[in-house]
Write a protein that holds these residues in place. Structure first.
Motif, PDB file in Angstrom:
ATOM      1  N   HIS A   1      -3.237   0.031 -12.877  1.00  0.00           N
ATOM      2  CA  HIS A   1      -2.438   0.363 -11.705  1.00  0.00           C
ATOM      3  C   HIS A   1      -1.853   1.774 -11.783  1.00  0.00           C
ATOM      4  O   HIS A   1      -1.717   2.443 -10.754  1.00  0.00           O
ATOM      5  N   SER A   2      -1.485   2.215 -12.968  1.00  0.00           N
ATOM      6  CA  SER A   2      -0.908   3.555 -13.061  1.00  0.00           C
ATOM      7  C   SER A   2      -1.893   4.611 -12.580  1.00  0.00           C
ATOM      8  O   SER A   2      -1.496   5.623 -11.989  1.00  0.00           O
ATOM      9  N   LEU A   3      -3.179   4.363 -12.790  1.00  0.00           N
ATOM     10  CA  LEU A   3      -4.195   5.325 -12.366  1.00  0.00           C
ATOM     11  C   LEU A   3      -4.336   5.371 -10.851  1.00  0.00           C
ATOM     12  O   LEU A   3      -4.521   6.447 -10.271  1.00  0.00           O
ATOM     13  N   ILE A   4      -4.249   4.201 -10.204  1.00  0.00           N
ATOM     14  CA  ILE A   4      -4.419   4.228  -8.748  1.00  0.00           C
ATOM     15  C   ILE A   4      -3.195   4.836  -8.058  1.00  0.00           C
ATOM     16  O   ILE A   4      -3.324   5.466  -7.000  1.00  0.00           O
ATOM     17  N   VAL A   5      -2.018   4.670  -8.656  1.00  0.00           N
ATOM     18  CA  VAL A   5      -0.832   5.308  -8.073  1.00  0.00           C
ATOM     19  C   VAL A   5      -0.940   6.822  -8.220  1.00  0.00           C
ATOM     20  O   VAL A   5      -0.626   7.578  -7.297  1.00  0.00           O
ATOM     21  N   GLU A   6      -1.401   7.284  -9.395  1.00  0.00           N
ATOM     22  CA  GLU A   6      -1.611   8.721  -9.582  1.00  0.00           C
ATOM     23  C   GLU A   6      -2.670   9.238  -8.619  1.00  0.00           C
ATOM     24  O   GLU A   6      -2.540  10.331  -8.057  1.00  0.00           O
ATOM     25  N   ALA A   7      -3.732   8.442  -8.414  1.00  0.00           N
ATOM     26  CA  ALA A   7      -4.796   8.856  -7.499  1.00  0.00           C
ATOM     27  C   ALA A   7      -4.280   8.947  -6.064  1.00  0.00           C
ATOM     28  O   ALA A   7      -4.631   9.869  -5.315  1.00  0.00           O
ATOM     29  N   ALA A   8      -3.437   7.989  -5.659  1.00  0.00           N
ATOM     30  CA  ALA A   8      -2.850   8.041  -4.316  1.00  0.00           C
ATOM     31  C   ALA A   8      -1.971   9.275  -4.167  1.00  0.00           C
ATOM     32  O   ALA A   8      -1.993   9.953  -3.134  1.00  0.00           O
ATOM     33  N   ALA A   9      -1.199   9.592  -5.203  1.00  0.00           N
ATOM     34  CA  ALA A   9      -0.334  10.772  -5.154  1.00  0.00           C
ATOM     35  C   ALA A   9      -1.150  12.062  -5.077  1.00  0.00           C
ATOM     36  O   ALA A   9      -0.680  13.072  -4.542  1.00  0.00           O
ATOM     37  N   ALA A  10      -2.388  12.005  -5.590  1.00  0.00           N
ATOM     38  CA  ALA A  10      -3.262  13.176  -5.541  1.00  0.00           C
ATOM     39  C   ALA A  10      -4.059  13.254  -4.243  1.00  0.00           C
ATOM     40  O   ALA A  10      -4.880  14.160  -4.071  1.00  0.00           O
TER      41      ALA A  10
ATOM     42  N   LEU B   1      -6.193  10.832  -3.043  1.00  0.00           N
ATOM     43  CA  LEU B   1      -7.537  10.276  -3.162  1.00  0.00           C
ATOM     44  C   LEU B   1      -7.720   8.971  -2.400  1.00  0.00           C
ATOM     45  O   LEU B   1      -8.832   8.458  -2.322  1.00  0.00           O
ATOM     46  N   GLY B   2      -6.649   8.397  -1.862  1.00  0.00           N
ATOM     47  CA  GLY B   2      -6.777   7.148  -1.138  1.00  0.00           C
ATOM     48  C   GLY B   2      -5.459   6.428  -1.020  1.00  0.00           C
ATOM     49  O   GLY B   2      -4.390   7.001  -1.268  1.00  0.00           O
ATOM     50  N   VAL B   3      -5.556   5.141  -0.659  1.00  0.00           N
ATOM     51  CA  VAL B   3      -4.377   4.290  -0.491  1.00  0.00           C
ATOM     52  C   VAL B   3      -4.388   3.251  -1.613  1.00  0.00           C
ATOM     53  O   VAL B   3      -5.321   2.459  -1.722  1.00  0.00           O
ATOM     54  N   ALA B   4      -3.357   3.241  -2.434  1.00  0.00           N
ATOM     55  CA  ALA B   4      -3.282   2.333  -3.579  1.00  0.00           C
ATOM     56  C   ALA B   4      -2.451   1.114  -3.230  1.00  0.00           C
ATOM     57  O   ALA B   4      -1.375   1.240  -2.635  1.00  0.00           O
ATOM     58  N   LEU B   5      -2.936  -0.055  -3.598  1.00  0.00           N
ATOM     59  CA  LEU B   5      -2.134  -1.270  -3.472  1.00  0.00           C
ATOM     60  C   LEU B   5      -1.348  -1.406  -4.770  1.00  0.00           C
ATOM     61  O   LEU B   5      -1.872  -1.841  -5.791  1.00  0.00           O
ATOM     62  N   SER B   6      -0.088  -1.010  -4.716  1.00  0.00           N
ATOM     63  CA  SER B   6       0.702  -0.815  -5.932  1.00  0.00           C
ATOM     64  C   SER B   6       1.878  -1.768  -6.026  1.00  0.00           C
ATOM     65  O   SER B   6       2.521  -2.080  -5.021  1.00  0.00           O
ATOM     66  N   PRO B   7       2.197  -2.211  -7.242  1.00  0.00           N
ATOM     67  CA  PRO B   7       3.480  -2.868  -7.456  1.00  0.00           C
ATOM     68  C   PRO B   7       4.619  -1.890  -7.169  1.00  0.00           C
ATOM     69  O   PRO B   7       4.513  -0.691  -7.463  1.00  0.00           O
ATOM     70  N   LEU B   8       5.703  -2.396  -6.619  1.00  0.00           N
ATOM     71  CA  LEU B   8       6.852  -1.553  -6.303  1.00  0.00           C
ATOM     72  C   LEU B   8       7.373  -0.831  -7.532  1.00  0.00           C
ATOM     73  O   LEU B   8       7.731   0.355  -7.471  1.00  0.00           O
ATOM     74  N   VAL B   9       7.422  -1.507  -8.667  1.00  0.00           N
ATOM     75  CA  VAL B   9       8.002  -0.915  -9.865  1.00  0.00           C
ATOM     76  C   VAL B   9       7.275   0.360 -10.272  1.00  0.00           C
ATOM     77  O   VAL B   9       7.878   1.270 -10.851  1.00  0.00           O
ATOM     78  N   LEU B  10       5.991   0.481  -9.949  1.00  0.00           N
ATOM     79  CA  LEU B  10       5.230   1.658 -10.340  1.00  0.00           C
ATOM     80  C   LEU B  10       5.342   2.801  -9.339  1.00  0.00           C
ATOM     81  O   LEU B  10       5.098   3.954  -9.688  1.00  0.00           O
ATOM     82  N   ALA B  11       5.665   2.471  -8.095  1.00  0.00           N
ATOM     83  CA  ALA B  11       5.673   3.499  -7.052  1.00  0.00           C
ATOM     84  C   ALA B  11       7.070   3.841  -6.558  1.00  0.00           C
ATOM     85  O   ALA B  11       7.228   4.775  -5.772  1.00  0.00           O
ATOM     86  N   VAL B  12       8.094   3.111  -6.993  1.00  0.00           N
ATOM     87  CA  VAL B  12       9.421   3.253  -6.406  1.00  0.00           C
ATOM     88  C   VAL B  12       9.958   4.675  -6.513  1.00  0.00           C
ATOM     89  O   VAL B  12      10.562   5.188  -5.568  1.00  0.00           O
ATOM     90  N   ASP B  13       9.745   5.342  -7.627  1.00  0.00           N
ATOM     91  CA  ASP B  13      10.282   6.699  -7.782  1.00  0.00           C
ATOM     92  C   ASP B  13       9.605   7.665  -6.816  1.00  0.00           C
ATOM     93  O   ASP B  13      10.277   8.511  -6.199  1.00  0.00           O
ATOM     94  N   ASP B  14       8.281   7.563  -6.665  1.00  0.00           N
ATOM     95  CA  ASP B  14       7.564   8.449  -5.748  1.00  0.00           C
ATOM     96  C   ASP B  14       7.950   8.177  -4.300  1.00  0.00           C
ATOM     97  O   ASP B  14       8.054   9.105  -3.491  1.00  0.00           O
TER      98      ASP B  14
ATOM     99  N   PRO C   1       0.820  -1.208   0.000  1.00  0.00           N
ATOM    100  CA  PRO C   1       0.000   0.000   0.000  1.00  0.00           C
ATOM    101  C   PRO C   1       0.857   1.262   0.000  1.00  0.00           C
ATOM    102  O   PRO C   1       1.823   1.365   0.754  1.00  0.00           O
ATOM    103  N   VAL C   2       0.503   2.197  -0.865  1.00  0.00           N
ATOM    104  CA  VAL C   2       1.212   3.474  -0.935  1.00  0.00           C
ATOM    105  C   VAL C   2       0.216   4.611  -0.794  1.00  0.00           C
ATOM    106  O   VAL C   2      -0.948   4.495  -1.206  1.00  0.00           O
ATOM    107  N   MET C   3       0.671   5.714  -0.210  1.00  0.00           N
ATOM    108  CA  MET C   3      -0.224   6.834   0.101  1.00  0.00           C
ATOM    109  C   MET C   3       0.598   8.093   0.317  1.00  0.00           C
ATOM    110  O   MET C   3       1.815   8.023   0.501  1.00  0.00           O
ATOM    111  N   ARG C   4      -0.070   9.215   0.297  1.00  0.00           N
ATOM    112  CA  ARG C   4       0.617  10.455   0.676  1.00  0.00           C
ATOM    113  C   ARG C   4       1.029  10.353   2.141  1.00  0.00           C
ATOM    114  O   ARG C   4       0.328   9.719   2.950  1.00  0.00           O
TER     115      ARG C   4
END
Length: 315
Positions: A219-228, A230-243, A170-173
């Motif tokens: 998945h790219s949409l939920i990571v963008e939504a978490a960064a905005a 909007l919630g907590v995204a269950l994300s693959p590491l490869v998509l969220a590692v930079d953030d 899970p990733v989130m602000r």
């Protein structure tokens, strides 16, 4: 067998396309023929050989045992032929261009931000990026290499080199962490893996359950939504590692292996050479921090037409 006894190549192509795509209609579309023309070629092939190749299966078709045998041989034949033709063309042209197919979310959130570094290091290679998921039509789309999550049946004619083990979490602000820890949060999931949250919560019984789960297409949409926020995204590491590394997203529970892997896929016999090898080595170096220590990449190599050891929809 005298070579005059070998069936027509057009008939064999019609049969192979129908067996591969599971439909006469789809085969006709791929070969730019009519439905009737493909059916006639398959019937002629069956008559020439003297065996039945397909049988009805509900509203569709399935291969007979004889059809399965012929299809395995044709798969190897067309793969070898395609690889040989590509090799001859590359040799003649002094190949410097590559087409890399990658799953959309990985391409958008991980690969594209790093392509500038690749072009700087390899200015003589013209890299063309294509997006897609699951099976790859290497010949039709003229794809040289493909990055895929290995959650589907891999054809025997493909070579696969493991890139990294998939890990999710899970990733989130950062300001959402207290909400996550007390269970006052909205969970974001991808429609491509609708049971991912249920599986993660099952393996993390001490984690607080979300108040609701909402699903996005990718998945790219939920990571963008978490960064905005909007919630907590269950994300693959490869998509969220930079953030996560920048601190714009927090991952308080870390990332756990989900049992799947990503692989670099190509057709043809033998190891990669030339510009394909250079791209593969660069990708392996870039991905190296995404798999645990000791999880070194492996290659599945062809041996007399089969794969040895192991390494869907776009995420």
């Amino acid at each position: 067998m005298d070579r005059s006894d070998i069936p027509s190549l057009d008939d064999l192509r019609a049969f192979e396309a129908t067996a591969r795509l599971g439909s006469v209609r789809l085969a006709a579309d791929s070969l730019a023929l009519t439905h009737g023309a493909v059916s006639r070629r398959i019937t002629k092939l069956a008559n020439d050989i003297g065996v039945s190749l397909f049988e009805k299966n509900g509203r569709g078709l399935r291969l007979t045992p004889a059809g399965e045998t012929l299809n395995l041989t044709l798969g190897r034949f067309f793969s070898e032929l395609g690889a040989t033709v590509q090799s001859l063309r590359a040799t003649r042209a002094g190949k410097t261009a590559l087409v890399l197919s990658c799953e959309p979310s990985v391409a958008a959130r991980w690969l594209i931000p790093r392509l500038g570094a690749f072009q700087t290091a390899h200015p003589g290679i013209a890299l063309h990026l294509s997006v897609g998921g699951g099976l790859v039509d290497f010949r039709k789309n003229q794809v040289d290499l493909a990055i895929r999550r290995l959650d589907f049946a891999v054809p025997e004619a493909w070579n696969v080199r493991t890139l990294f083990a998939e890990r999710v979490g899970p990733v989130m602000r950062p300001e959402w962490v207290p909400k996550f820890e007390r269970g006052d949060y909205l969970a974001l999931g991808s429609k491509t893996r609708p049971d991912a949250w249920a599986q993660w919560l099952k393996t993390h019984p001490s984690a607080r359950r979300p108040t609701e789960i909402r699903y996005y297409d990718h998945h790219s949409l939920i990571v963008e939504a978490a960064a905005a926020g909007l919630g907590v995204a269950l994300s693959p590491l490869v998509l969220a590692v930079d953030d996560v590394e920048r601190g714009s997203l927090a991952a308080p529970a870390g990332f756990d292996p989900d049992g799947s892997q990503y692989g670099l896929i190509w057709m043809g016999a033998g190891e990669l050479q030339g510009v394909e090898f250079e791209l593969a080595e660069w990708l392996l170096a870039q991905f190296s921090h995404l798999y645990p220590a000791g999880g070194a990449p492996r290659t599945r190599r062809r041996k007399t037409g089969t794969m040895q050891s192991s390494g869907k929809p776009p995420i």
